[in-house]
Scaffold this motif. Structure first.
Motif, PDB file in Angstrom:
ATOM      1  N   ARG A  37       0.832  -1.200   0.000  1.00 20.17           N
ATOM      2  CA  ARG A  37       0.000   0.000   0.000  1.00 20.17           C
ATOM      3  C   ARG A  37       0.868   1.252   0.000  1.00 20.17           C
ATOM      4  O   ARG A  37       0.536   2.250  -0.639  1.00 20.17           O
ATOM      5  CB  ARG A  37      -0.926  -0.001   1.223  1.00 20.17           C
ATOM      6  N   LYS A  38       1.976   1.183   0.734  1.00 18.85           N
ATOM      7  CA  LYS A  38       2.878   2.328   0.817  1.00 18.85           C
ATOM      8  C   LYS A  38       3.736   2.449  -0.436  1.00 18.85           C
ATOM      9  O   LYS A  38       3.999   3.546  -0.923  1.00 18.85           O
ATOM     10  CB  LYS A  38       3.771   2.185   2.049  1.00 18.85           C
ATOM     11  N   TYR A  39       4.178   1.305  -0.964  1.00 19.90           N
ATOM     12  CA  TYR A  39       5.034   1.278  -2.156  1.00 19.90           C
ATOM     13  C   TYR A  39       4.401   0.342  -3.194  1.00 19.90           C
ATOM     14  O   TYR A  39       4.802  -0.815  -3.323  1.00 19.90           O
ATOM     15  CB  TYR A  39       6.436   0.782  -1.805  1.00 19.90           C
ATOM     16  N   PRO A  40       3.392   0.809  -3.929  1.00 19.84           N
ATOM     17  CA  PRO A  40       2.674  -0.078  -4.855  1.00 19.84           C
ATOM     18  C   PRO A  40       3.556  -0.674  -5.939  1.00 19.84           C
ATOM     19  O   PRO A  40       3.262  -1.741  -6.475  1.00 19.84           O
ATOM     20  CB  PRO A  40       1.591   0.827  -5.445  1.00 19.84           C
ATOM     21  N   GLU A  41       4.671  -0.005  -6.285  1.00 20.20           N
ATOM     22  CA  GLU A  41       5.560  -0.532  -7.318  1.00 20.20           C
ATOM     23  C   GLU A  41       6.187  -1.864  -6.908  1.00 20.20           C
ATOM     24  O   GLU A  41       6.526  -2.699  -7.762  1.00 20.20           O
ATOM     25  CB  GLU A  41       6.653   0.493  -7.652  1.00 20.20           C
ATOM     26  N   ARG A  42       6.329  -2.093  -5.608  1.00 22.78           N
ATOM     27  CA  ARG A  42       6.992  -3.319  -5.160  1.00 22.78           C
ATOM     28  C   ARG A  42       6.116  -4.548  -5.360  1.00 22.78           C
ATOM     29  O   ARG A  42       6.618  -5.671  -5.384  1.00 22.78           O
ATOM     30  CB  ARG A  42       7.408  -3.179  -3.697  1.00 22.78           C
ATOM     31  N   ARG A  43       4.834  -4.338  -5.491  1.00 26.76           N
ATOM     32  CA  ARG A  43       3.938  -5.453  -5.823  1.00 26.76           C
ATOM     33  C   ARG A  43       4.330  -6.068  -7.160  1.00 26.76           C
ATOM     34  O   ARG A  43       4.094  -7.254  -7.419  1.00 26.76           O
ATOM     35  CB  ARG A  43       2.490  -4.955  -5.867  1.00 26.76           C
ATOM     36  N   HIS A  44       4.942  -5.272  -8.024  1.00 22.94           N
ATOM     37  CA  HIS A  44       5.334  -5.716  -9.366  1.00 22.94           C
ATOM     38  C   HIS A  44       6.851  -5.927  -9.480  1.00 22.94           C
ATOM     39  O   HIS A  44       7.382  -5.985 -10.589  1.00 22.94           O
ATOM     40  CB  HIS A  44       4.876  -4.693 -10.394  1.00 22.94           C
ATOM     41  N   GLN A  45       7.537  -5.990  -8.334  1.00 22.03           N
ATOM     42  CA  GLN A  45       8.993  -6.213  -8.289  1.00 22.03           C
ATOM     43  C   GLN A  45       9.782  -5.018  -8.851  1.00 22.03           C
ATOM     44  O   GLN A  45      10.868  -5.176  -9.393  1.00 22.03           O
ATOM     45  CB  GLN A  45       9.379  -7.495  -9.024  1.00 22.03           C
ATOM     46  N   PHE A  46       9.213  -3.812  -8.737  1.00 19.24           N
ATOM     47  CA  PHE A  46       9.907  -2.569  -9.055  1.00 19.24           C
ATOM     48  C   PHE A  46      10.207  -1.828  -7.755  1.00 19.24           C
ATOM     49  O   PHE A  46       9.634  -2.131  -6.704  1.00 19.24           O
ATOM     50  CB  PHE A  46       9.046  -1.657  -9.939  1.00 19.24           C
ATOM     51  N   TRP A  47      11.097  -0.866  -7.829  1.00 15.61           N
ATOM     52  CA  TRP A  47      11.358   0.022  -6.706  1.00 15.61           C
ATOM     53  C   TRP A  47      11.816   1.377  -7.244  1.00 15.61           C
ATOM     54  O   TRP A  47      12.337   1.459  -8.341  1.00 15.61           O
ATOM     55  CB  TRP A  47      12.402  -0.554  -5.753  1.00 15.61           C
ATOM     56  N   LYS A  48      11.603   2.435  -6.452  1.00 17.64           N
ATOM     57  CA  LYS A  48      12.084   3.757  -6.837  1.00 17.64           C
ATOM     58  C   LYS A  48      13.582   3.805  -6.625  1.00 17.64           C
ATOM     59  O   LYS A  48      14.078   3.558  -5.528  1.00 17.64           O
ATOM     60  CB  LYS A  48      11.387   4.852  -6.030  1.00 17.64           C
ATOM     61  N   SER A  49      14.316   4.129  -7.665  1.00 18.16           N
ATOM     62  CA  SER A  49      15.772   4.113  -7.591  1.00 18.16           C
ATOM     63  C   SER A  49      16.286   5.201  -6.662  1.00 18.16           C
ATOM     64  O   SER A  49      15.779   6.325  -6.642  1.00 18.16           O
ATOM     65  CB  SER A  49      16.371   4.298  -8.990  1.00 18.16           C
ATOM     66  N   PHE A  50      17.320   4.865  -5.894  1.00 17.80           N
ATOM     67  CA  PHE A  50      17.976   5.867  -5.056  1.00 17.80           C
ATOM     68  C   PHE A  50      18.638   6.949  -5.906  1.00 17.80           C
ATOM     69  O   PHE A  50      18.889   8.053  -5.432  1.00 17.80           O
ATOM     70  CB  PHE A  50      19.029   5.191  -4.172  1.00 17.80           C
ATOM     71  N   ALA A  51      18.929   6.618  -7.171  1.00 18.51           N
ATOM     72  CA  ALA A  51      19.532   7.609  -8.066  1.00 18.51           C
ATOM     73  C   ALA A  51      18.543   8.713  -8.430  1.00 18.51           C
ATOM     74  O   ALA A  51      18.946   9.716  -9.018  1.00 18.51           O
ATOM     75  CB  ALA A  51      20.044   6.931  -9.336  1.00 18.51           C
ATOM     76  N   SER A  52      17.280   8.544  -8.086  1.00 21.92           N
ATOM     77  CA  SER A  52      16.284   9.594  -8.351  1.00 21.92           C
ATOM     78  C   SER A  52      16.678  10.904  -7.688  1.00 21.92           C
ATOM     79  O   SER A  52      16.454  11.991  -8.235  1.00 21.92           O
ATOM     80  CB  SER A  52      14.899   9.147  -7.853  1.00 21.92           C
ATOM     81  N   LEU A  53      17.257  10.823  -6.480  1.00 28.03           N
ATOM     82  CA  LEU A  53      17.663  12.037  -5.767  1.00 28.03           C
ATOM     83  C   LEU A  53      18.762  12.780  -6.516  1.00 28.03           C
ATOM     84  O   LEU A  53      18.796  14.001  -6.550  1.00 28.03           O
ATOM     85  CB  LEU A  53      18.153  11.665  -4.360  1.00 28.03           C
ATOM     86  N   GLU A  54      19.663  12.027  -7.132  1.00 28.87           N
ATOM     87  CA  GLU A  54      20.793  12.644  -7.827  1.00 28.87           C
ATOM     88  C   GLU A  54      20.404  13.158  -9.202  1.00 28.87           C
ATOM     89  O   GLU A  54      20.847  14.228  -9.633  1.00 28.87           O
ATOM     90  CB  GLU A  54      21.925  11.619  -7.953  1.00 28.87           C
ATOM     91  N   ILE A  55      19.553  12.408  -9.924  1.00 32.14           N
ATOM     92  CA  ILE A  55      19.199  12.774 -11.291  1.00 32.14           C
ATOM     93  C   ILE A  55      18.151  13.887 -11.322  1.00 32.14           C
ATOM     94  O   ILE A  55      18.008  14.603 -12.312  1.00 32.14           O
ATOM     95  CB  ILE A  55      18.700  11.549 -12.088  1.00 32.14           C
ATOM     96  N   GLY A  56      17.365  14.024 -10.221  1.00 30.16           N
ATOM     97  CA  GLY A  56      16.428  15.140 -10.137  1.00 30.16           C
ATOM     98  C   GLY A  56      14.987  14.801 -10.445  1.00 30.16           C
ATOM     99  O   GLY A  56      14.136  15.690 -10.471  1.00 30.16           O
TER     100      GLY A  56
END
Length: 347
Positions: A37-56
């Motif tokens: 519920r908190k991270y719906p992408e993980r239901r599909h074996q995805f995750w938000k990349s930590f590189a998101s902070l660096e790439i913007g």
């Protein structure tokens, strides 16, 4: 105002998260459901990349594809986190082709791969759930999420596919793209002649090469196609080995996928016969001996259906990545790289 922690090694953090997401089902059902519920992408074996902070901007990764916002610069993203240390392969607009009940294809002027229909559906479903979470609107109609494909691009070497709809860009990499095998080409040949515009007479005079020269040619193809950088070795003289491994290389690491060790067997055939399963023995023993996660066979002949079945069984039963280069794939590759063709098949 909450202060975000700077991530100095996003690739390492993503590698940890990939293992965590893959193993999170050790939790009980309620914990898993709360996490999804908190991270719906993980239901599909995805995750938000930590590189998101660096790439913007936020983008999501899995072991087989990435989900990237439409307005984002794909070139910058791939150069930073896609495992391309040198130049990025050029992209061309690709065509989608579906005939009767055959698997659909995508192709441009230089490459053709099977369209990853099932993986695209899984990726778009994940993207839909991400948007639903962002909007936090229980009455948001799922039908409003338009999954109609707007654009398809394919890298010159056929190793990256980009599919775009109205919401996101979806990137699929070589290890999730299936090449068209020689035995399937006849089904599409007439359409290829009209739409792809590739010449049909591109055969090479294989009788000009000896075993050592053929292995050197395969080495150069691997360098250009897989971009392994310094992680590639040719195992001495062909006659001094037992044939278990001719070339060894590591694929570059990218977000969501670790570097993988590959073993290559090269088989020169000069008489026009097929490469059969009996000529490639003890594949799993070789893979286990050298700790490989991928196996590639390269031959100047046609690969017969028995060997294809043997390799498909290894991929299915042991999770080993498999790649096959028959004379068709090699000759098509050399048709795009005249410098290699001229080096080995000069007049």
């Amino acid at each position: 105002m909450q202060r975000r922690t700077k991530i100095y090694f996003p690739e390492l953090a993503d590698s940890f998260l990939a293992n965590y997401v893959a193993g999170e089902y050790d939790l009980d059902d309620e914990q898993v459901e709360e996490l999804h519920r908190k991270y719906p992408e993980r239901r599909h074996q995805f995750w938000k990349s930590f590189a998101s902070l660096e790439i913007g901007y936020e983008f999501y990764v899995s072991q087989y594809s990435w989900i990237v916002p439409l307005e984002s610069d794909i070139t910058e993203l791939l150069q930073k986190y896609g495992g391309f240390e040198d130049e990025l392969p050029p992209f061309e607009e690709a065509n989608y082709l579906s005939i009767l009940n055959y698997k659909p294809l995508v192709f441009n002027k230089t490459s053709v791969v099977f369209f990853p229909q099932e993986k695209l559906f899984q990726t778009q479903t994940c993207a839909r759930d991400i948007l639903l979470q962002k909007r936090k609107d229980k009455y948001y109609d799922i039908q409003d999420f338009n999954q109609e494909i707007k654009e398809i691009s394919l890298a010159k070497e056929g190793n990256i596919l980009i599919v775009s709809d109205k919401s996101y860009q979806y990137l699929f990499f070589r290890d999730s793209l299936e090449k068209v095998k020689y035995e399937n080409v006849e089904k599409y040949l007439n359409i290829f002649k009209g739409l792809v515009g590739k010449p049909t007479e591109i055969s090479c005079p294989w009788h000009k090469l000896n075993d050592e020269q053929f292995e050197e040619l395969c080495y150069h193809i691997i360098c250009k196609h897989y971009k392994p950088g310094k992680e590639i070795r040719k195992m001495g003289k062909s006659r001094s080995r037992d044939g278990g491994r001719d070339i060894e290389f590591h694929t570059p690491e990218r977000l969501g996928t670790d570097s993988r060790k590959w073993i290559v067997q090269c088989k020169l055939i000069r008489d026009g016969s097929s490469l059969t399963g009996s000529k490639i023995n003890n594949i799993m023993d070789t893979i286990a001996q050298y700790g490989a996660r991928g196996f590639c066979v390269m031959t100047s002949g046609v690969i017969d259906s028995g060997l294809y079945d043997k390799l498909d069984n290894i991929k299915r039963n042991y999770g080993i990545e498999i790649d096959e280069w028959s004379k068709l794939e090699i000759e098509n590759f050399l048709d795009k790289h005249h410098e290699l063709r001229d080096k080995y098949f000069f007049d």
